[in-house]
Enzyme design. Structure first.
Site, mmCIF file in Angstrom:
data_model
loop_
_atom_site.group_PDB
_atom_site.id
_atom_site.type_symbol
_atom_site.label_atom_id
_atom_site.label_comp_id
_atom_site.label_asym_id
_atom_site.label_seq_id
_atom_site.Cartn_x
_atom_site.Cartn_y
_atom_site.Cartn_z
ATOM 1 N N LYS A 1 0.823 -1.227 0.000
ATOM 2 C CA LYS A 1 0.000 0.000 0.000
ATOM 3 C C LYS A 1 0.848 1.265 0.000
ATOM 4 O O LYS A 1 0.483 2.265 -0.618
ATOM 5 C CB LYS A 1 -0.951 0.011 1.189
ATOM 6 C CG LYS A 1 -0.244 -0.100 2.508
ATOM 7 C CD LYS A 1 -1.073 -0.780 3.559
ATOM 8 C CE LYS A 1 -0.158 -1.322 4.626
ATOM 9 N NZ LYS A 1 -0.499 -2.589 5.146
ATOM 10 N N GLY B 1 -0.138 -9.722 16.924
ATOM 11 C CA GLY B 1 0.453 -9.618 15.583
ATOM 12 C C GLY B 1 -0.317 -8.693 14.636
ATOM 13 O O GLY B 1 -0.079 -8.708 13.437
ATOM 14 N N GLU C 1 1.968 -3.064 13.270
ATOM 15 C CA GLU C 1 3.249 -3.067 12.560
ATOM 16 C C GLU C 1 4.366 -3.117 13.605
ATOM 17 O O GLU C 1 4.132 -2.801 14.784
ATOM 18 C CB GLU C 1 3.404 -1.766 11.749
ATOM 19 C CG GLU C 1 2.243 -1.438 10.828
ATOM 20 C CD GLU C 1 2.194 -2.289 9.562
ATOM 21 O OE1 GLU C 1 3.250 -2.568 8.990
ATOM 22 O OE2 GLU C 1 1.083 -2.687 9.171
ATOM 23 N N ASP D 1 -1.238 4.340 8.053
ATOM 24 C CA ASP D 1 -1.577 3.106 7.330
ATOM 25 C C ASP D 1 -2.969 3.249 6.696
ATOM 26 O O ASP D 1 -3.153 2.966 5.508
ATOM 27 C CB ASP D 1 -1.534 1.924 8.322
ATOM 28 C CG ASP D 1 -2.005 0.625 7.699
ATOM 29 O OD1 ASP D 1 -1.273 0.069 6.876
ATOM 30 O OD2 ASP D 1 -3.120 0.179 8.022
ATOM 31 N N LYS E 1 -4.405 3.629 2.520
ATOM 32 C CA LYS E 1 -5.524 2.848 1.962
ATOM 33 C C LYS E 1 -6.608 3.789 1.430
ATOM 34 O O LYS E 1 -7.226 3.513 0.390
ATOM 35 C CB LYS E 1 -6.063 1.890 3.025
ATOM 36 C CG LYS E 1 -5.028 0.816 3.410
ATOM 37 C CD LYS E 1 -5.376 0.091 4.701
ATOM 38 C CE LYS E 1 -4.319 -0.945 5.075
ATOM 39 N NZ LYS E 1 -4.461 -1.470 6.442
HETATM 40 P P1 NAP Z 1 7.340 -9.045 6.520
HETATM 41 O O1 NAP Z 1 6.743 -10.115 7.347
HETATM 42 O O2 NAP Z 1 8.250 -8.064 7.154
HETATM 43 O O3 NAP Z 1 8.120 -9.773 5.315
HETATM 44 C C1 NAP Z 1 8.937 -9.094 4.412
HETATM 45 C C2 NAP Z 1 9.715 -10.115 3.571
HETATM 46 O O4 NAP Z 1 10.346 -9.417 2.534
HETATM 47 C C3 NAP Z 1 10.775 -10.896 4.311
HETATM 48 O O5 NAP Z 1 10.767 -12.223 3.877
HETATM 49 C C4 NAP Z 1 12.072 -10.217 3.895
HETATM 50 O O6 NAP Z 1 13.206 -11.095 3.786
HETATM 51 C C5 NAP Z 1 11.734 -9.747 2.499
HETATM 52 N N1 NAP Z 1 12.491 -8.546 2.162
HETATM 53 C C6 NAP Z 1 12.353 -7.310 2.709
HETATM 54 N N2 NAP Z 1 13.208 -6.451 2.121
HETATM 55 C C7 NAP Z 1 13.883 -7.164 1.204
HETATM 56 C C8 NAP Z 1 14.904 -6.849 0.276
HETATM 57 N N3 NAP Z 1 15.411 -5.631 0.210
HETATM 58 N N4 NAP Z 1 15.365 -7.829 -0.540
HETATM 59 C C9 NAP Z 1 14.871 -9.081 -0.464
HETATM 60 N N5 NAP Z 1 13.876 -9.432 0.389
HETATM 61 C C10 NAP Z 1 13.424 -8.501 1.215
HETATM 62 O O7 NAP Z 1 6.193 -8.178 5.796
HETATM 63 P P2 NAP Z 1 4.671 -8.614 5.557
HETATM 64 O O8 NAP Z 1 3.871 -8.340 6.777
HETATM 65 O O9 NAP Z 1 4.626 -9.937 4.922
HETATM 66 O O10 NAP Z 1 4.219 -7.463 4.502
HETATM 67 C C11 NAP Z 1 4.586 -7.526 3.160
HETATM 68 C C12 NAP Z 1 3.790 -6.506 2.356
HETATM 69 O O11 NAP Z 1 2.389 -6.806 2.442
HETATM 70 C C13 NAP Z 1 3.913 -5.062 2.830
HETATM 71 O O12 NAP Z 1 3.861 -4.208 1.714
HETATM 72 C C14 NAP Z 1 2.668 -4.855 3.691
HETATM 73 O O13 NAP Z 1 2.259 -3.490 3.772
HETATM 74 C C15 NAP Z 1 1.664 -5.666 2.905
HETATM 75 N N6 NAP Z 1 0.515 -6.118 3.674
HETATM 76 C C16 NAP Z 1 0.720 -6.830 4.816
HETATM 77 C C17 NAP Z 1 -0.387 -7.285 5.528
HETATM 78 C C18 NAP Z 1 -0.202 -8.103 6.768
HETATM 79 O O14 NAP Z 1 -1.186 -8.521 7.370
HETATM 80 N N7 NAP Z 1 1.041 -8.396 7.193
HETATM 81 C C19 NAP Z 1 -1.673 -6.996 5.090
HETATM 82 C C20 NAP Z 1 -1.851 -6.269 3.893
HETATM 83 C C21 NAP Z 1 -0.740 -5.832 3.192
HETATM 84 P P3 NAP Z 1 13.851 -11.837 5.042
HETATM 85 O O15 NAP Z 1 12.845 -12.885 5.407
HETATM 86 O O16 NAP Z 1 15.103 -12.428 4.547
HETATM 87 O O17 NAP Z 1 14.008 -10.790 6.088
HETATM 88 N N1 HSE Z 2 -1.088 -3.045 10.752
HETATM 89 C C1 HSE Z 2 -2.112 -3.173 9.759
HETATM 90 C C2 HSE Z 2 -3.470 -3.212 10.481
HETATM 91 C C3 HSE Z 2 -1.863 -4.426 8.937
HETATM 92 O O1 HSE Z 2 -3.484 -3.186 11.713
HETATM 93 O O2 HSE Z 2 -4.507 -3.216 9.823
HETATM 94 C C4 HSE Z 2 -2.513 -4.423 7.574
HETATM 95 O O3 HSE Z 2 -2.242 -3.328 6.805
#
Ligand code: NAP
Ligand code: HSE
Length: 428
Positions: free
Chosen positions: A107, A189, A192, A203, A207
């Site tokens: 996002k 969890g 962030e 955040d 959106k």
């Molecule tokens: P996360 O758990 O921090 O995972 C990030 C992953 O990306 C890790 O595997 C990391 O590698 C890899 N990474 C980060 N920087 C990198 C780089 N420079 N080169 C190679 N790999 C790299 O993040 P997440 O929660 O999955 O979120 C990912 C995306 O989805 C974000 O844009 C977030 O805003 C979006 N999103 C998340 C959620 C949610 O519920 N979490 C919901 C909607 C949208 P390593 O494992 O080696 O550290």
């Molecule tokens: N931290 C965000 C939330 C995760 O609480 O909704 C998804 O963007």
């Protein structure tokens, strides 16, 4: 129909969302041929640390070398779930310019650079899809671009941050204080790693920028969105919300008005009988009004491993179908208008002002005088005696421009009878 059996994709990132996408792709393996007309093979996974143990993932898929993916002509889909602006932006642009299709959950990136990314996709006829970027597992981008395409949407209001909705629910229902509720949200969890983006509304603001752009067909970027978080919400505000038959929610709200688009995030008192008031805990919802469809609400999980993977995989399956039927790039940028974004000072809202004042004759008159001088009309006043010759006043206004209310507030602060401005919350 183009006969092909296997489509290769690369995952960029294997964290919460990337891990979920990998597992869901495995779980759906035997269904893909029927659903998408081809098998899906996750051929490479880009991570920062190749040596980290990743349970259930074949280590030979891991790479820390982006060029390996970019230069592999067999990889047709890039799934970006690393997050952040760089290097994600450069990698997505390189992938699109190389004719690869991109699915992202990012996002931050779409809210700021959506136009540039969609232009790059259009230049090569690639798909660029980002359903997971708003409200995680809840379908909203595709419904706006497709199912509701025949509507003029006047307003879109969402509870699009799970952390703040969880905190406000715990404060409202269990009397928990802010810090304790935030600690619980972090433990579960939802928040962030640095929860500032959640609790300060950034955040949700990202959106809102994405939703407003699509709903109103005119580009809105994150810096156009006014943001106000929930850190000032206190037990007193909750007490009055209950007294007024309302709940307090952090909402992202965009309106398409005559003077331009208004886009903002702020805590709001919402009447208990409004559908958004029933959205509890970490759930998200988006409520909108279309001129043809009337009111619609989308509800579900806005974050988390599998809900977010559900949206990402939905996009991947769509790309696979487009590849198979030779119709990629079908739905690209839908911002064909150029509607200005209003300065937030021009937006009209109703306010609930809580203030501590001297409890003596003439106090209400002087407050009413200041509000009247700024053309702020009062709709309701509640007064409670506290102690010490002080009273707490809660004043609800009629709809008025932000600037007029802000100026009145500055003058109220200067009144000799004002002891403290408690809080200001907008009312739905
Ligand atoms: P996360 O758990 O921090 O995972 C990030 C992953 O990306 C890790 O595997 C990391 O590698 C890899 N990474 C980060 N920087 C990198 C780089 N420079 N080169 C190679 N790999 C790299 O993040 P997440 O929660 O999955 O979120 C990912 C995306 O989805 C974000 O844009 C977030 O805003 C979006 N999103 C998340 C959620 C949610 O519920 N979490 C919901 C909607 C949208 P390593 O494992 O080696 O550290
Ligand atoms: N931290 C965000 C939330 C995760 O609480 O909704 C998804 O963007």
């Amino acid at each position: 129909m183009h006969e092909r059996k296997r489509i290769k994709a690369a995952l960029l990132g294997l964290g919460t969302v990337g891990g979920g996408v990998y597992k869901l792709a495995e779980r759906q393996k035997n269904e893909m041929e029927q659903k998408a007309g081809a098998e899906l093979e996750i051929a490479k996974i880009l991570v920062r640390d190749k040596e980290k143990v990743r349970e259930g993932v074949r280590t030979e898929l891991l790479t820390d070398n982006w060029t390996e993916i970019l230069e592999d002509p067999q990889i047709e889909i890039v799934i970006e779930v690393m997050g952040g602006i760089e290097p994600a932006k450069t990698r997505i642009l390189e992938a699109l310019r190389a004719g690869k299709h991109v699915v992202t959950a990012n996002k931050d990136l779409v809210a700021e650079y959506g136009r540039e990314l969609l232009d790059a996709a259009e230049s090569t006829g690639a798909d660029f899809l980002f359903e997971a970027a708003v409200a995680g597992g809840i379908p909203i981008i595709r419904p706006l671009k497709q199912c509701l395409a025949a509507n003029e949407i006047g307003e879109i209001t969402g509870i699009v941050n799970g952390t703040t909705n969880y905190i406000l629910t715990k404060m409202y229902e269990d009397g928990m204080d802010f810090d304790e509720a935030l600690a619980k949200a972090t433990e579960l969890g939802y928040a962030e790693a640095d929860p500032t983006a959640d609790i300060e509304g950034y955040d949700a603001g990202r959106k809102v920028a994405i939703m407003a752009s699509i709903a109103f067909r005119s580009r809105v970027v994150f810096s156009d969105v006014y943001t106000e978080g929930i850190t000032k919400i206190s037990a007193r505000d909750i007490l009055y919300a209950k007294e007024f038959g309302c709940v307090i929610k952090l909402v992202g709200r965009a309106r398409n008005t005559r003077g331009g688009i208004e886009a903002a995030v702020y805590p709001m008192m919402i009447p208990e009988d409004h559908p958004l008031a029933s959205v509890r805990d970490s759930f998200n919802a988006v409520f909108l009004h279309g001129d043809a469809v009337d009111d619609v609400m989308f509800y579900g999980r806005g974050a988390g491993e599998f809900p977010t993977a559900s949206a990402v995989m939905g996009d991947v399956i769509d790309v696979m179908r487009d590849i198979r039927y030779n119709c990629t790039g079908r739905i690209s940028c839908t911002c064909y208008r150029d509607t200005p974004v209003k300065p937030f000072a021009e937006a009209e809202n109703q306010f609930v002002l809580r203030m501590k004042v001297e409890n003596r004759p003439g106090v209400l008159a002087s407050i009413a005088g200041v509000l009247g001088a700024h053309q702020v009309s009062i709709s309701k006043v509640v007064q409670k005696i506290i102690t010490d010759g002080a009273a707490e006043l809660v004043i609800v206004t009629d709809a008025v421009k932000e600037m007029a209310f802000g100026n009145a507030l500055e003058d109220l602060k200067e009144l000799e009878i004002t002891r403290e401005i408690g809080n200001v919350i907008r009312e739905y």
